[in-house]
Structures are given as C-alpha cells and as structure tokens.
Design a protein around this motif. Structure first.
Motif, PDB file in Angstrom:
ATOM      1  N   TRP A 190       6.696   2.179   4.841  1.00 16.91           N
ATOM      2  CA  TRP A 190       7.027   2.460   6.245  1.00 16.91           C
ATOM      3  C   TRP A 190       8.327   3.244   6.345  1.00 16.91           C
ATOM      4  N   ARG A 196      -1.513 -11.765   1.420  1.00 13.00           N
ATOM      5  CA  ARG A 196      -0.909 -11.593   2.749  1.00 13.00           C
ATOM      6  C   ARG A 196      -1.780 -12.337   3.764  1.00 13.00           C
ATOM      7  N   HIS A 252      -6.081  -5.123  16.499  1.00 11.28           N
ATOM      8  CA  HIS A 252      -4.971  -5.612  17.317  1.00 11.28           C
ATOM      9  C   HIS A 252      -5.504  -6.290  18.580  1.00 11.28           C
ATOM     10  N   GLN A 273      -7.956  -3.988   9.800  1.00 18.73           N
ATOM     11  CA  GLN A 273      -7.271  -4.801  10.817  1.00 18.73           C
ATOM     12  C   GLN A 273      -7.746  -4.505  12.230  1.00 18.73           C
ATOM     13  N   TRP A 276       0.822  -1.220   0.000  1.00 22.02           N
ATOM     14  CA  TRP A 276       0.000   0.000   0.000  1.00 22.02           C
ATOM     15  C   TRP A 276       0.857   1.271   0.000  1.00 22.02           C
ATOM     16  N   TYR A 308      -2.928   7.363  15.073  1.00 20.86           N
ATOM     17  CA  TYR A 308      -2.448   7.941  13.807  1.00 20.86           C
ATOM     18  C   TYR A 308      -2.444   9.459  13.937  1.00 20.86           C
ATOM     19  N   SER A 363      -4.331  -2.781   5.267  1.00 18.90           N
ATOM     20  CA  SER A 363      -5.331  -3.832   5.461  1.00 18.90           C
ATOM     21  C   SER A 363      -6.310  -3.376   6.545  1.00 18.90           C
ATOM     22  N   GLU A 398      -2.524   1.804  19.462  1.00 20.10           N
ATOM     23  CA  GLU A 398      -1.963   2.647  18.407  1.00 20.10           C
ATOM     24  C   GLU A 398      -2.628   4.015  18.345  1.00 20.10           C
ATOM     25  N   HIS A 413      -9.791  -0.964  12.336  1.00 25.56           N
ATOM     26  CA  HIS A 413      -9.263   0.294  11.776  1.00 25.56           C
ATOM     27  C   HIS A 413      -8.353   0.056  10.584  1.00 25.56           C
ATOM     28  N   LYS A 418      -5.045  -9.053  10.235  1.00 27.15           N
ATOM     29  CA  LYS A 418      -5.674  -8.528   9.029  1.00 27.15           C
ATOM     30  C   LYS A 418      -7.021  -9.211   8.871  1.00 27.15           C
TER      31      LYS A 418
HETATM   32  O1  LIG Z   1      -1.169  -5.053   7.549  1.00 23.12           O
HETATM   33  P1  LIG Z   1      -0.733  -3.847   6.829  1.00 23.12           P
HETATM   34  O2  LIG Z   1      -1.754  -3.378   5.860  1.00 23.12           O
HETATM   35  O3  LIG Z   1       0.596  -3.953   6.190  1.00 23.12           O
HETATM   36  O4  LIG Z   1      -0.599  -2.755   7.928  1.00 23.12           O
HETATM   37  C1  LIG Z   1       0.378  -2.918   8.907  1.00 23.12           C
HETATM   38  C2  LIG Z   1       0.509  -1.691   9.684  1.00 23.12           C
HETATM   39  O5  LIG Z   1      -0.686  -1.388  10.300  1.00 23.12           O
HETATM   40  C3  LIG Z   1      -0.432  -0.901  11.596  1.00 23.12           C
HETATM   41  O6  LIG Z   1      -0.865  -1.849  12.516  1.00 23.12           O
HETATM   42  C4  LIG Z   1      -1.077   0.406  11.784  1.00 23.12           C
HETATM   43  O7  LIG Z   1      -2.430   0.304  12.003  1.00 23.12           O
HETATM   44  C5  LIG Z   1       1.062  -0.739  11.681  1.00 23.12           C
HETATM   45  O8  LIG Z   1       1.575  -0.828  12.959  1.00 23.12           O
HETATM   46  C6  LIG Z   1       1.518  -1.809  10.772  1.00 23.12           C
HETATM   47  O9  LIG Z   1       2.804  -1.553  10.341  1.00 23.12           O
END
Ligand SMILES: O=P(O)(O)OC[C@H]1O[C@](O)(CO)[C@@H](O)[C@@H]1O
Length: 612
Positions: free
Chosen positions: A289, A475, A357, A355, A269, A377, A353, A375, A440, A461
């Motif tokens: 990142w 993924r 936690h 997702q 992404w 943002y 994604s 987390e 989120h 995810k």
């Molecule tokens: O699963 P993706 O889409 O790569 O996103 C991962 C990212 O999402 C996060 O959890 C942020 O929400 C980051 O800490 C992590 O690097």
C-alpha cells in the motif's frame, strides 16, 4: 517522523520525481522550538498567566494516546527541573472499568468493532480530577497525560496548554513493536485487535477531545518525533510550535493545493513497482500500500525556520472543514474527509483477498459507520496478464459457492475462484467501479490507484488464496458478513454494462479533453480525467478536489489570480485542492519532458456550485 524517508532514496521515478516528504509552509518567520527551548517558552507563558491570576504556574501537557509518556516526562523533568510533574492519568478510572465500559464497542471480533461515542470525561473520575486541581497551590506544576486539559476549567483558565499530537500511522508502527493501547496491559496482543481498539474507541474519543482544544491551545508538540518507532540518527528533537502558528498554518493550508505525507506499508500480496519506481527501501521484500491521501491517518509536515513539525492531517479537517471540504460536502459528511486515494501494488506480487464491502445499511446497523466503503480501481500501470476480479459469473449457484468458500477455509480444498467470479483483463488507464456489495479484488501484476470512499478497514475477506499473513497466521476471513452483503445480481452482464469502460467525453477544448471515467451511480464520487498538452483549467466550484497525475512527468498547479504560489506535482503524486481555492490551472513546467499529461480528479457528486 512517520516515515524515515531521508534514508530511503533520491526518489526518482522514470517519469518524474515522486516526493515522499511533501511539506506545508508555516507562516512566514515562524520558528520551530526544539528540546528545552520549547519547554522554557511554555513555562514562561504559564508563569505569565499565573502572575495575572495570582496562582501557581501550571502547564497542562495533553497527550494523544500513543505518545511515549516516560520519554516525554523525562524530557520535561530535565528541561524544567524546578517544576513538579504530575500524572493526570492517576485520576483516570481503573483500566478494568474502562474496559468494561468499552467492551460492547470492541466486540469479540478480531477486526470489527462498533463506533464509540464516549468522551474522555467518561474515562475519568471527576472527583479525582477536582482533587488533583485543588492540590496545585504553590509550586509550578506540569500535568502530563491524555486528559491533562480536563483540568483547565478547574484551574479558572490560569494554565497554559501544550497538545502533544500524533498521527495514526506512527501509533500503528509503535503498536506493531509492542506499544499498548491506552493504559492497557496488551503489549503482546494481536495488532489487529490493538488497531481495532484505536479505530473504534480511542481515536474517536481522542479526536473529540483534542478538537475541543484547538481554538485555545498555546503550543503543539510533535509526538511522532518522541521515541519514534523507526528512529533515524539525523532526526532532530521533537519540534514545538505556538498555537497561533498552528492555527494560522492550517488556515493557510486550506487555501492552496497541498499533499499529505504518503505512508508505504508491506503486505502479503505486495509488489515491486513502488520500490523500483518511487525508489523505496530496497531491503524490504515488497510494498503493498501507499496511503497517499487518507487524511484520517496521514500527516502533514509543517515546514518553517528550523525544519519540520509533523501533525495529523486530520487536524486540518477538524479545524477548517468548510474551507477544505466546502459547505455542501461538510454539510453531508461533517468534519470528515470522504475521499481516499491510495495505491495497491501487486506488480510481481499476488492477488488481493477475494472480498466484498458492506452495504450502507449494513455498515450503519452493524458497525455504527455512517457511510460505506464504495471503491474503484484506476489502473496506473499493468503487467500483460493483469486482471481485476469483479462480480459473479452468470448463472452460478450461490449456495454452492458459499459452501465452497466455507470448505476452502480448512486450507485443504482451494476455492475455485474462476468457476464463480469474473476476471476481466485490465489495461493501463482503465477504471473499474466497485460499489459496495460487489465481490472483487485486484489480481497480481497491477499498480492500482484506488479512488474510493474513505472507510478502508471494512473488507470482508472471502478467500485469501490459501496463504497466511505476514505474521504467519491466516488473515481473518468474514464469510458470514460477506454472505449478507454480496449482491448476487452483479453478474457478468451487469458488471459489463455498469462497472467497466464507462468513460464518457464531457468536453473537448483545444488540446484538452475532459472525460468522466464513470463511477457507478450508487457511489458518491465523481471522477474526471483531463488529457492535455499545455494546460487545463479547473475550478473547485466550492468543493474539495483530490487529484493524481496519472500520465506525464511533471506539472504545476497555478492560481490565475496569484492567490497561491505555483505547486509542482510529479507523476503518480496525489494532491488536494481545498474547496476554498476556486479557480486553478494545471500546466506543464519548463522541466516537463512528456508530450501529454493526464490528471484524474475526484469530488463529491452534487457538491459543486453548478450542481445546484
Ligand atoms: O484484504 P486485502 O487482500 O489485504 O485487501 C485489502 C485492500 O482491499 C481493498 O478493499 C481494495 O479492494 C483496499 O481498500 C484494502 O486496502
């Protein structure tokens, strides 16, 4: 070097100059030894020790797993041709036995394992180590490998020790190019599984082991620079410093502001903001990142006479935890840096994604982690259509949503995210709180500064928007874990009341406005934003501060008592102010062109002296 930065760019943002290669000074006059010169100095010390004990000189070269042993061994042989070279790993238990031992920690999952509490001695045969030590009688001997220092107590303190250290990012880059885990026959294995074996087992064991060496080791050699994953033609030979210089450099680092070396990584992404504004390698498709403050994985560049030596930033956390973190934060987290700053760049990229936690209870019971991935943002920059997906919509049917998520995994029936999940417009400087358990993700066209708890791989995810990863395969999705953690009461109203627009003015003093940007009460991090024109006064109050310059081109951090040299910070750079620093001021410099500045500062709630 972890990142071949020198060939990337001149590093200019439109608003400042983001430094991709920040350094930390070695003690005055410390010289970095390179190539044969380093080995000769180490051999001399071993000979001096042997003269005292009347034994054969022994040099124990203990290597972090991931160090390129064939290259290292060849370098030692060529520098010390008279010395016998022994491989300590011949005394290791057979790898099949080790694999049986760690199987419960690895699990069958592609991503998640269970934290290991093994020590390196568990991977060795004690009798064989005894025999190896007993066999060293006459000839000067170098013992090389992960665990060489296990021989030290068997040699009655007569040996000299070199630690060949490595940062986790360099290990990952090598793994992606075919490097194996320790003694494993897994060159072609999925990178996620190699990482898992490092994260849950090898790095835990290796960190425990190397930490036990810090007080007594004689030399540290930069293992990142021995057969690096991305060699650079101008890179010098790996640098070596004395143990005394290593310990003093870390002591000094914990007494003044510093930056770790940022690491940039592409993703499915990923966007173009960092590439354009920081000036990264234009030939790369994207960067997703930037790990700008993840001391667990980042490195420190120690600079002295003769260039730089790269060491894991974790060495600082392990060796000076109280100076760095402060007594209260250390008492709560141990020698663990609990705050993470990173960038998620989706400008002209895609959505992360969808997702969730794990809750603390879940991450503890399932993965053996002691705290979870809470987390937030902070929107450093946004496109016009930027959104953050956060929480479920009012009154949705959760069983139907989970069913639609499951159905979507066949790739034929896209998950109707807009039907179930809120998407809120995101503006520059908005701060979205994301306590664990909240569904989120960041949408496209955002430049997110993530201000979060350090754990970062525990991402369940739920939906990856029907795309595949950079390796061409989907993924990993973890619907079961996700379903057990989604907090269904975090709907539109709850999110609006608790996670959005929680900014509160704390104080106004002349041109300085201090605000709390409002992480949720379930999260342990407090974030304060300071707006100012000339300068703003701060005090660590005995706890570590992590900051980023989110507005304005350039400022400097100064000490009111001249306890440290002024430290210049540019737009978007993250920096750490150790707990031991106390009072500091952030002010404009003679080069600043911006009229107004803003920093965000994170610290652990309840850990300041005034929180008593
Ligand atoms: O699963 P993706 O889409 O790569 O996103 C991962 C990212 O999402 C996060 O959890 C942020 O929400 C980051 O800490 C992590 O690097």
């Amino acid at each position: 070097m972890t990142t071949p930065i020198s060939d990337m760019h001149e590093g200019h943002t439109t608003r400042g100059r983001y430094d991709t290669q920040p350094t930390v000074a070695l003690p005055e006059g410390e010289r970095i030894l390179r190539g044969a010169e380093g080995w000769e100095a180490a051999a001399e010390l071993a000979e001096a020790c042997a003269r005292v004990t009347g034994t054969a000189p022994v040099l124990l070269v203990d290597t972090y797993p991931g160090v390129d042993l064939p290259t290292l061994t060849a370098q030692v042989r060529s520098a010390l041709p008279e010395w016998t070279v022994q491989d300590v790993e011949t005394a290791a238990r057979p790898v099949t036995e080790v694999e049986q031992l760690i199987a419960p920690n690895l699990t069958d999952d592609r991503v998640f394992g269970v934290m290991s509490h093994f020590t390196l001695a568990d991977f060795y045969d004690a009798a064989q180590l005894d025999a190896l030590a007993a066999g060293i009688t006459q000839t000067p001997t170098v013992v090389i490998g992960w665990g060489a220092a296990l021989l030290a107590p068997r040699l009655d303190g007569s040996a000299a020790t070199v630690l060949v250290d490595m940062a986790r990012w360099e290990i990952q880059l090598r793994q992606r190019k075919g490097a194996t885990n320790w003694r494993a026959d897994n060159a072609a294995e999925d990178n996620l599984r190699k990482y898992k074996r490092g994260f849950f087992v090898e790095w835990r064991v290796a960190d425990r082991h190397k930490r036990s060496l810090f007080d007594t080791l004689d030399f540290v050699l930069d293992g990142n620079a021995i057969a690096p994953a991305e060699p650079h033609p101008d890179s010098p030979e790996a640098g070596m410093i004395t143990g005394t210089a290593f310990r003093q450099a870390l002591k000094d680092a914990a007494s003044r502001p510093f930056r770790v070396v940022p690491f940039f990584d592409p993703g499915v992404w990923g966007g173009q903001w960092m590439k354009n504004l920081i000036g990264l390698d234009p030939s790369k498709d994207n960067y997703a990142w930037c790990f700008d403050c993840v001391p667990e994985e980042n490195s420190l560049l120690l600079e002295g006479e003769g260039g730089v030596v790269e060491i894991p930033a974790l060495d600082l956390v392990f060796s000076r935890p109280v100076d760095l973190l402060g007594a209260k934060t250390f008492s709560r987290f141990g020698a663990e840096f609990p705050i993470r700053f990173d960038f998620l760049d989706t400008m002209d990229g895609g959505n992360l994604s969808l997702q969730v936690h794990p809750l603390t209870d879940y991450i503890q019971n399932t993965f053996g982690m002691h705290y979870t991935q809470d987390e937030s943002y902070y929107m450093l920059d946004v496109g016009d259509d930027a959104v953050v997906y956060l929480g479920t919509k009012e009154g949705i049917d959760r069983a139907e949503m989970l069913q639609d998520l499951a159905t979507a995994q066949d790739g034929e029936h896209p998950f109707p995210a807009e039907k179930y999940v809120n998407s809120f417009p995101a503006r520059k400087h908005d701060h979205f709180a994301i306590p664990a358990g909240t569904i989120h993700c960041s949408g496209a066209n955002s430049m997110v500064l993530e201000i979060s708890a350090t754990p970062f791989i525990f991402t369940f995810k739920l939906w990856d928007w029907g795309r595949v990863g950079l390796d061409g395969v989907p993924r990993p999705v973890h619907l079961d874990h996700g379903a057990r953690n989604i907090q269904w009461d975090r709907d539109t109203t709850w999110v609006g009341d608790n996670l959005l627009d929680q900014v509160e003015t704390i104080r106004t003093d002349g041109d300085v406005i201090e605000e709390s940007t409002g992480l949720h009460e379930l999260e342990f991090i407090e974030v304060r934003r300071h707006w100012f024109e000339q300068g703003a006064d701060h005090d660590t109050e005995g706890t570590v501060n992590v900051l980023n310059l989110v507005e304005g081109d350039e400022v400097r951090v100064v000490s009111p008592t001249d306890a440290f040299a002024p430290f210049v910070i540019h737009y978007a750079e993250t920096f750490i102010v150790p707990a031991a620093v106390g009072a500091y001021r952030i002010e404009r410099t003679e080069n600043s062109r911006s009229a107004r500045f803003a920093t965000v500062k994170a610290y652990v709630r309840g850990s300041r002296t005034s929180d008593n």
